[in-house]
Design an enzyme around this catalytic site. Sequence first.
Site, short mmCIF file in Angstrom:
data_model
loop_
_atom_site.label_atom_id
_atom_site.label_comp_id
_atom_site.label_asym_id
_atom_site.label_seq_id
_atom_site.Cartn_x
_atom_site.Cartn_y
_atom_site.Cartn_z
N HIS A 114 10.07 5.42 -3.64
CA HIS A 114 9.63 4.77 -2.41
C HIS A 114 9.41 3.27 -2.61
CE1 HIS A 114 6.66 6.71 -4.89
NE2 HIS A 114 5.75 5.84 -4.52
N GLY A 171 -0.79 8.78 -11.21
CA GLY A 171 -1.13 9.31 -9.89
C GLY A 171 -0.62 10.73 -9.69
N TYR A 172 0.06 10.93 -8.57
CA TYR A 172 0.54 12.28 -8.22
C TYR A 172 1.92 12.58 -8.82
CZ TYR A 172 -3.18 11.98 -4.70
OH TYR A 172 -4.40 11.85 -4.07
N ASP A 188 0.87 -1.17 0.00
CA ASP A 188 0.00 0.00 0.00
C ASP A 188 0.90 1.22 0.00
OD1 ASP A 188 -2.47 1.20 -0.19
OD2 ASP A 188 -2.78 1.35 1.97
#
EC number: 3.6.1.66
Length: 201
Positions: A182, A155-156, A71
């Site tokens: 990440h 996404g971002y 996640d």
Amino acid sequence: MNKIILSTGNINKVEEIEDILKGLPFSIYSKKEIGLGDLEVEEDGETLEENAIKKALAISEKVNGIVIADDTGLFVDALDGAPGVYSARYAGEEASYEDNNKKLLEELKGVALAERDAKFKTIIAIVTEDKQVKTVSGECKGKIGFELKGKEGFGYDPLFIVEGYEKTFAQLGEEIKNKISHRAKALEKLKIELEKLVEDD
């Protein structure tokens, strides 16, 4: 050959993990490939850890093998850590990437660049064959830009200016992103955990 089942239907994630674990004695399957493509887990945890573990355990109950689930969230300091666990549905349950980015820009209206610190965080949960649960994490720091920049990623990514690069993930492109992100950092730690499992065998 040890079996690893990924709690994802995303073929890109499967390929990414196959690439990182090259040379280790694991065969990797998506949940769809083992007939669990319809298994949807409600991600109602209050942390990334809770959601990742919940997804991994849901599959682990139905299969033999190592199960991996992840996640990811974007945490913005000026917004007290939002969107956080709600990153994928920040602008609503059916929100598109575009909707989420638009909402993030609106929430940060009038906030100076110096105050726009943020980090992406990924948690990967591993459930071993004997049902032991472990988690590893990876983080990437940066700032939220004022406008979308770059065509790569999702996404971002077009808003997230990566620390030390002064470019967004969407401008840096997949090759660089997959080395410094990440997810990349969490996957490197995952590899170490899986190497330990091989040694213990």
